[in-house]
Write an enzyme that holds these catalytic residues in place. Structure first.
Site, PDB file in Angstrom:
ATOM      1  CE  LYS A  68      -1.902   2.971   2.047  1.00 26.29           C
ATOM      2  NZ  LYS A  68      -1.853   4.593   1.529  1.00 26.29           N
ATOM      3  CD  GLU A 111      12.678   0.578   9.688  1.00 25.06           C
ATOM      4  OE1 GLU A 111      13.079   1.822  10.474  1.00 25.06           O
ATOM      5  OE2 GLU A 111      13.475  -0.379   9.614  1.00 25.06           O
ATOM      6  N   GLY A 117       2.026   4.791  13.145  1.00 26.58           N
ATOM      7  CA  GLY A 117       2.829   3.631  13.589  1.00 26.58           C
ATOM      8  C   GLY A 117       1.939   3.089  14.951  1.00 26.58           C
ATOM      9  N   GLY A 128       6.484   5.095   8.303  1.00 26.39           N
ATOM     10  CA  GLY A 128       5.606   6.168   8.484  1.00 26.39           C
ATOM     11  C   GLY A 128       5.665   6.901   9.684  1.00 26.39           C
ATOM     12  CB  SER A 129       3.692   9.605  10.912  1.00 28.31           C
ATOM     13  OG  SER A 129       2.603   8.855  10.856  1.00 28.31           O
ATOM     14  CB  CYS A 160      13.007   8.871   8.475  1.00 28.42           C
ATOM     15  SG  CYS A 160      13.701   7.785   7.713  1.00 28.42           S
ATOM     16  CD  GLU A 187       9.731  12.732  11.397  1.00 31.23           C
ATOM     17  OE1 GLU A 187       8.652  12.551  11.815  1.00 31.23           O
ATOM     18  OE2 GLU A 187      10.392  12.028  10.624  1.00 31.23           O
TER      19      GLU A 187
HETATM   20  P1  NAD Z   1       2.069   8.436   7.332  1.00 34.56           P
HETATM   21  O1  NAD Z   1       2.346   7.836   8.586  1.00 34.56           O
HETATM   22  O2  NAD Z   1       1.105   9.664   7.130  1.00 34.56           O
HETATM   23  O3  NAD Z   1       1.626   7.535   6.286  1.00 34.56           O
HETATM   24  C1  NAD Z   1       2.369   6.438   6.021  1.00 34.56           C
HETATM   25  C2  NAD Z   1       1.477   5.436   5.023  1.00 34.56           C
HETATM   26  O4  NAD Z   1       0.519   5.085   6.014  1.00 34.56           O
HETATM   27  C3  NAD Z   1       1.063   5.946   3.978  1.00 34.56           C
HETATM   28  O5  NAD Z   1       0.892   4.792   2.927  1.00 34.56           O
HETATM   29  C4  NAD Z   1      -0.260   6.023   4.460  1.00 34.56           C
HETATM   30  O6  NAD Z   1      -1.693   5.986   3.415  1.00 34.56           O
HETATM   31  C5  NAD Z   1      -0.583   5.158   5.623  1.00 34.56           C
HETATM   32  N1  NAD Z   1      -1.670   5.329   6.669  1.00 34.56           N
HETATM   33  C6  NAD Z   1      -1.950   6.499   6.917  1.00 34.56           C
HETATM   34  N2  NAD Z   1      -3.059   6.538   7.921  1.00 34.56           N
HETATM   35  C7  NAD Z   1      -3.055   5.010   8.092  1.00 34.56           C
HETATM   36  C8  NAD Z   1      -4.062   4.003   8.939  1.00 34.56           C
HETATM   37  N3  NAD Z   1      -4.921   4.601   9.475  1.00 34.56           N
HETATM   38  N4  NAD Z   1      -4.001   2.738   8.756  1.00 34.56           N
HETATM   39  C9  NAD Z   1      -2.756   2.262   7.890  1.00 34.56           C
HETATM   40  N5  NAD Z   1      -2.311   3.050   7.050  1.00 34.56           N
HETATM   41  C10 NAD Z   1      -2.419   4.313   7.027  1.00 34.56           C
HETATM   42  O7  NAD Z   1       3.655   9.008   6.918  1.00 34.56           O
HETATM   43  P2  NAD Z   1       3.779  10.060   5.683  1.00 34.56           P
HETATM   44  O8  NAD Z   1       3.483  11.302   6.022  1.00 34.56           O
HETATM   45  O9  NAD Z   1       3.692   9.264   4.697  1.00 34.56           O
HETATM   46  O10 NAD Z   1       5.745   9.910   5.980  1.00 34.56           O
HETATM   47  C11 NAD Z   1       6.346  10.720   6.892  1.00 34.56           C
HETATM   48  C12 NAD Z   1       6.577   9.944   7.974  1.00 34.56           C
HETATM   49  O11 NAD Z   1       7.223   8.757   7.668  1.00 34.56           O
HETATM   50  C13 NAD Z   1       7.702  10.645   8.819  1.00 34.56           C
HETATM   51  O12 NAD Z   1       7.249  10.551  10.252  1.00 34.56           O
HETATM   52  C14 NAD Z   1       8.934   9.980   8.668  1.00 34.56           C
HETATM   53  O13 NAD Z   1       9.944  10.039   9.652  1.00 34.56           O
HETATM   54  C15 NAD Z   1       8.533   8.551   8.442  1.00 34.56           C
HETATM   55  N6  NAD Z   1       9.510   7.951   7.761  1.00 34.56           N
HETATM   56  C16 NAD Z   1      10.297   6.838   8.272  1.00 34.56           C
HETATM   57  C17 NAD Z   1      11.181   6.099   7.751  1.00 34.56           C
HETATM   58  C18 NAD Z   1      12.005   5.282   8.551  1.00 34.56           C
HETATM   59  O14 NAD Z   1      12.635   4.294   7.932  1.00 34.56           O
HETATM   60  N7  NAD Z   1      12.127   5.123   9.756  1.00 34.56           N
HETATM   61  C19 NAD Z   1      11.630   6.296   6.211  1.00 34.56           C
HETATM   62  C20 NAD Z   1      10.503   7.254   5.864  1.00 34.56           C
HETATM   63  C21 NAD Z   1       9.834   7.888   6.323  1.00 34.56           C
END
Ligand code: NAD
Length: 477
Positions: free
Chosen positions: A171, A246, A229, A224-225, A280, A379
């Site tokens: 996804k 992550e 998470g 993701g965030s 990130c 962040e």
């Molecule tokens: P996000 O958490 O908003 O989204 C990440 C993914 O989760 C997207 O595909 C989104 O559609 C999905 N998502 C959103 N709500 C959801 C839910 N309720 N259930 C399941 N999936 C859902 O993050 P973002 O804004 O896309 O990315 C930025 C964040 O990602 C930052 O916090 C960044 O630090 C983190 N990040 C971490 C790493 C790492 O390896 N540690 C790498 C890249 C990004």
């Protein structure tokens, strides 16, 4: 019109609903995506299960490796095409988009070579027994990918999962799907069987949530965030599904007075402006030893002032942010800093050719940021660097560790003993001494401590997370 990719077919979502694809450089819509839901996830999971039980499980590790290697070659042939897709979709400057495509090549190469080197162990036990372990795939792995590095994160997570013998349902972020849809198609072209890699697009709270809840998903890799998470972890806990998280970071660059500043300055700048700070592992705090605080801020300030921001196709130092809400979020951080009296040292400039409808933000260096201010704790996910000073090692370590995150840290000093002392004391998944990020190294295990998540991706270590261990004890007398 972009379609889902399920069982090696381009398919529309069951609901036939779509979403816009926006170019961050102009703010304009240029394509549409499927707005999928639980029915589409269900179709993808069924396709994956069918693949697993009808050939994939029996495929040898060598054959899996060969497939991944063929995919690495195919991606390399299409690197320009993939880079262009990500440039338009995510607003990445040309150089960055191309580097990401080549990183994807490296992930597939690395995991191609790793497939037939993943094995269990024999364990000395009582007389009359032979005991050993098998590393087995989870089955169907779910991969939820953010928008900032779609190709790289797909490579490390799907590459590792396939190498370990899993099949995947992916996804991508609703803001960054185009390159990944194409990669899934390329995988079919090199011979990945139908159902090995399935990709379903849409909103996180709809299709991402459906993926995390689906009982046919045997492991979730979430990048993701921290807030999402937490949701993933809660949903997965209901059925005890293993999860790799992550998450975010507020990574420090700790600079001592004896550091090689000629080497440090460009690296410190790049670590916060790469991908417009939407990384990130961005080095978003710079902690500077008291004696060189003023002189180093002068140098960093001059470097910030020279930075140019503009449309991705112009390939300047910095491209646009991903979307308008992200632009507003970064602007709010800067407004809060101003209201708190935090001084700005320098800002880069947005070029005249940048359309006013694009999502641009000038890189900004701020100084004397109080440790408890949100700029030192949260962040930003934009090109904003917070500078603070310290007097000795203890204070440097205390400041570096004073956030809820622990993803990456950089330390700049020539003193060998101090390098080791500090590295030991930092709460961080990775520590870089006199460098930052080691060029991205796909071989290097990556992941966080504290609210940066748990589990490791990248490197060989990732393969342990994508497998489960079975212990077999044979009593033979
Ligand atoms: P996000 O958490 O908003 O989204 C990440 C993914 O989760 C997207 O595909 C989104 O559609 C999905 N998502 C959103 N709500 C959801 C839910 N309720 N259930 C399941 N999936 C859902 O993050 P973002 O804004 O896309 O990315 C930025 C964040 O990602 C930052 O916090 C960044 O630090 C983190 N990040 C971490 C790493 C790492 O390896 N540690 C790498 C890249 C990004």
């Amino acid at each position: 019109m972009q379609l889902n990719y399920i069982a090696n077919e381009n398919v529309a979502s069951a609901s036939n609903q779509t979403l816009p694809v926006i170019d961050p450089s102009t703010g304009e819509e240029f394509d549409r995506l499927q707005r999928s839901d639980a029915a589409d996830i269900d179709a993808a999971v069924r396709a994956a299960q069918h693949c697993l039980e009808n050939g994939w499980r029996k495929l040898s590790a060598v054959e899996r490796g060969r497939l991944l290697y063929k995919l690495s070659r195919k991606v390399e042939e299409h690197a320009d095409e993939l880079a262009l897709l990500e440039q338009r979709d995510c607003g990445k400057p040309v150089k960055q988009a191309r580097a990401d495509a080549l990183a994807l090549v490296r992930y597939f190469e690395f995991y191609a070579g790793a497939c037939d080197k993943l094995h269990g162990e024999t364990i000395p036990y009582q007389d009359g027994y032979s005991v050993f372990t098998w590393r087995e795939p989870h089955g169907v792995t779910g991969h939820i990918v953010p928008w900032n590095y779609p190709m790289q994160i797909f490579g490390r997570s799907v590459g590792g999962a396939l190498a370990a013998g899993n099949v995947c349902v992916v996804k991508p972020s609703e803001d960054a799907c185009l390159s990944l849809i194409r990669v899934a198609q390329l995988a079919a072209e090199v011979g990945f069987p139908a159902g090995a890699i399935n990709l379903v697009t849409g909103y996180g709270h709809e299709v991402g949530d459906a993926l995390a809840r689906h009982p046919g998903i045997d492991h979730i890799s979430f990048t993701g965030s921290p807030s999402v998470g937490t949701l993933i972890q809660q949903v997965a806990a209901e059925r005890h599904c293993p999860v790799t998280l992550e998450l975010g970071g507020k990574s420090p660059q700790v600079i001592f007075a004896d550091a090689d500043l000629d080497a440090a300055v460009p690296v410190v700048i790049n670590a916060i402006v790469q991908n417009a700070g939407q990384t990130c592992s961005a080095g978003s705090r710079v902690l500077i030893e008291h004696g060189i605080y003023e002189s180093l801020l002068d140098r960093l300030g001059a470097a910030f002032q020279a930075l140019q921001v503009g449309p991705a196709a112009m390939d300047l130092d910095v491209g646009p942010l991903i979307r308008q809400t992200q632009q507003q979020r970064v602007a709010q951080f800067l407004a809060d800093a101003k209201a708190a009296g935090i001084p700005t040292v320098a800002q880069g400039s947005i070029v005249d050719q940048a359309p006013p409808t694009g999502f641009y933000q000038a890189p900004t260096l701020l100084r004397d940021v109080p440790v408890d201010h949100r700029l030192a704790q949260e962040e930003v996910f934009g090109p904003v660097l917070a500078a603070m000073s310290f007097r000795d090692e203890d204070e440097a370590v205390a400041l570096a560790n004073a956030t809820r995150f622990g993803l990456v840290a950089g330390v700049w000093t020539q003193q060998g003993a101090r390098q080791f002392r500090i590295a030991k004391r930092l709460q961080s998944g990775q520590v870089f001494i006199n460098n930052y990020g080691a060029g991205g190294g796909v071989e290097l295990p990556f992941g966080g401590v504290k609210s940066s998540g748990y589990g490791r991706e990248k490197g060989f270590e990732a393969l342990y997370g994508f497998t489960t261990l079975k212990t077999v004890a044979v009593r033979h007398g």
